[in-house]
Design a protein around this motif. Structure first.
Motif, mmCIF file in Angstrom:
data_model
loop_
_atom_site.group_PDB
_atom_site.id
_atom_site.type_symbol
_atom_site.label_atom_id
_atom_site.label_comp_id
_atom_site.label_asym_id
_atom_site.label_seq_id
_atom_site.Cartn_x
_atom_site.Cartn_y
_atom_site.Cartn_z
ATOM 1 N N ARG A 1 -18.032 21.452 8.908
ATOM 2 C CA ARG A 1 -18.464 21.899 7.504
ATOM 3 C C ARG A 1 -19.402 20.466 7.469
ATOM 4 O O ARG A 1 -20.615 21.076 6.258
ATOM 5 C CB ARG A 1 -17.737 20.957 7.239
ATOM 6 N N LYS A 2 -20.269 19.597 7.788
ATOM 7 C CA LYS A 2 -21.656 18.205 7.881
ATOM 8 C C LYS A 2 -22.346 19.251 7.970
ATOM 9 O O LYS A 2 -23.258 19.337 6.822
ATOM 10 C CB LYS A 2 -21.293 17.167 8.736
ATOM 11 N N GLY B 1 -17.167 26.124 3.344
ATOM 12 C CA GLY B 1 -16.405 24.469 3.822
ATOM 13 C C GLY B 1 -15.197 24.123 3.712
ATOM 14 O O GLY B 1 -14.042 24.558 4.364
ATOM 15 N N SER C 1 -14.583 21.857 13.412
ATOM 16 C CA SER C 1 -14.762 21.832 11.630
ATOM 17 C C SER C 1 -15.351 20.735 11.419
ATOM 18 O O SER C 1 -16.396 20.714 10.586
ATOM 19 C CB SER C 1 -13.203 22.072 11.490
ATOM 20 N N SER C 2 -14.956 19.832 11.759
ATOM 21 C CA SER C 2 -16.074 18.338 11.378
ATOM 22 C C SER C 2 -17.158 18.392 11.206
ATOM 23 O O SER C 2 -18.485 18.635 9.984
ATOM 24 C CB SER C 2 -15.280 17.187 10.964
ATOM 25 N N LYS C 3 -17.967 18.937 12.269
ATOM 26 C CA LYS C 3 -18.953 18.654 12.501
ATOM 27 C C LYS C 3 -20.044 20.500 12.031
ATOM 28 O O LYS C 3 -21.038 19.871 10.859
ATOM 29 C CB LYS C 3 -19.852 19.174 13.944
ATOM 30 N N SER D 1 -10.609 21.457 17.440
ATOM 31 C CA SER D 1 -10.723 22.225 16.154
ATOM 32 C C SER D 1 -10.642 21.178 14.980
ATOM 33 O O SER D 1 -11.618 21.510 14.610
ATOM 34 C CB SER D 1 -9.469 23.687 16.342
ATOM 35 N N GLU D 2 -10.501 20.738 15.128
ATOM 36 C CA GLU D 2 -10.728 18.928 14.400
ATOM 37 C C GLU D 2 -12.169 18.891 14.175
ATOM 38 O O GLU D 2 -12.943 18.496 13.006
ATOM 39 C CB GLU D 2 -9.524 18.641 13.808
ATOM 40 N N ALA D 3 -12.407 18.257 15.638
ATOM 41 C CA ALA D 3 -13.432 17.223 15.351
ATOM 42 C C ALA D 3 -14.954 18.948 15.243
ATOM 43 O O ALA D 3 -15.789 19.159 14.637
ATOM 44 C CB ALA D 3 -13.826 17.581 17.334
ATOM 45 N N PHE E 1 -12.398 24.842 6.696
ATOM 46 C CA PHE E 1 -10.429 23.729 6.074
ATOM 47 C C PHE E 1 -9.909 24.674 6.917
ATOM 48 O O PHE E 1 -9.211 24.152 7.163
ATOM 49 C CB PHE E 1 -11.116 23.219 5.596
ATOM 50 N N ASP F 1 -9.650 25.068 10.195
ATOM 51 C CA ASP F 1 -8.691 24.323 10.870
ATOM 52 C C ASP F 1 -7.099 24.267 11.188
ATOM 53 O O ASP F 1 -5.977 23.727 12.160
ATOM 54 C CB ASP F 1 -9.345 23.315 10.846
#
Length: 269
Positions: free
Chosen positions: A265-266, A203, A261-263, A257-259, A207, A210
């Motif tokens: 990490r989840k 994670g 990275s978020s997916k 990249s934010e989207a 992060f 990103d």
């Protein structure tokens, strides 16, 4: 019988504490006034008042973007993604052992090695990636390599700090159980510590990747490659429609990249 109602007693703060709080507020207000005066002593307010007009004029030059210029940004954008990705991987590879050297429960020496590892972490976190890039361009010359190393050096402190804090908070029971079997310290790290910290480590790495996508977009301003080079060239020519297109491309890249990275990490956590 009805239970007795508990009355809430509101106790007034003692006079000494009240005076301290008032002095604290007064000191904060005085500090703010002094800082504001220092910050604005050289300000030319005529330019500040004219700022809305200048902003409107600049906006009229920025739009519409020059869409036909986008084919020249593909290579620069690819370089930016490579700088962020390779720099992150290199930084992670260096940060992982440093984190173990910095953690109280895994360091070989709290007196010598741990302070040295903490010094590396603090040094990395204290210097911005743009400054690292500026120094590396002077040493290595302009190009993608300077950008990759700059991102890596900046990433070490971020990843190592969060990781060593996670190592210090692990459950000690598996460590004791593994040691009781006669395992070596490397085997303890491999079988007892790494499985506990791996989700947090992945994670943290995502992060940081990103964040590095955003930081790598501006490294070209100092010659470290990527789309920032195109931005610098367009600004130098006052080609405002090209500048607006580059800004939109950077914005779109950061959002994607934010989207992603978020997916990821989840999915990991």
């Amino acid at each position: 019988m009805q239970p007795e109602s508990k009355s809430i007693l509101w106790a007034r703060q003692n006079a000494k504490k009240e005076r301290f709080l008032w002095l604290l507020w007064l000191g904060g207000i005085i500090l703010f006034i002094l800082a504001w005066q220092e910050m604005t002593k050289d300000t030319l307010w005529i330019f500040v008042l004219d700022a809305p007009t200048q902003a409107q004029d600049l906006a009229s030059r920025l739009f519409p973007p020059r869409w036909e210029y986008i084919h020249k940004l593909y290579g620069a954008l690819w370089d930016t993604l490579n700088i962020a990705t390779l720099g992150t991987l290199l930084g992670i590879a260096m940060a992982f052992p440093i984190a173990f050297l910095a953690a109280r429960n895994t360091t070989p020496s709290r007196r010598f090695i741990r302070p040295l590892a903490l010094l590396i972490i603090v040094s990395s976190r204290s210097i911005n990636s743009l400054i690292w890039a500026l120094l590396l361009v002077a040493i290595l010359g302009p190009g993608v390599l300077a950008g990759i190393i700059a991102i890596a050096l900046r990433s070490i402190g971020f990843v190592a700090k969060l990781l060593y804090e996670g190592i210090e908070e692990i459950n000690p029971i598996p460590l004791e159980a593994i040691r009781a079997t006669g395992a070596s310290e490397l085997q303890v790290i491999d079988y007892a510590i790494t499985p506990q910290i791996m989700p947090a480590f992945l994670g943290i790495s995502l992060f940081r990747w990103d964040i590095n996508i955003r930081e790598s977009t501006i490294l070209g301003l100092v010659g470290a490659g990527g789309i920032g080079l195109q931005l610098q060239a367009s600004l130098g020519m006052l080609a405002w429609p090209q500048v607006s297109l580059i800004i939109l491309v950077i914005l779109g890249t950061v959002v994607l990249s934010e989207a992603l990275s978020s997916k990821l990490r989840k999915a990991i956590l």
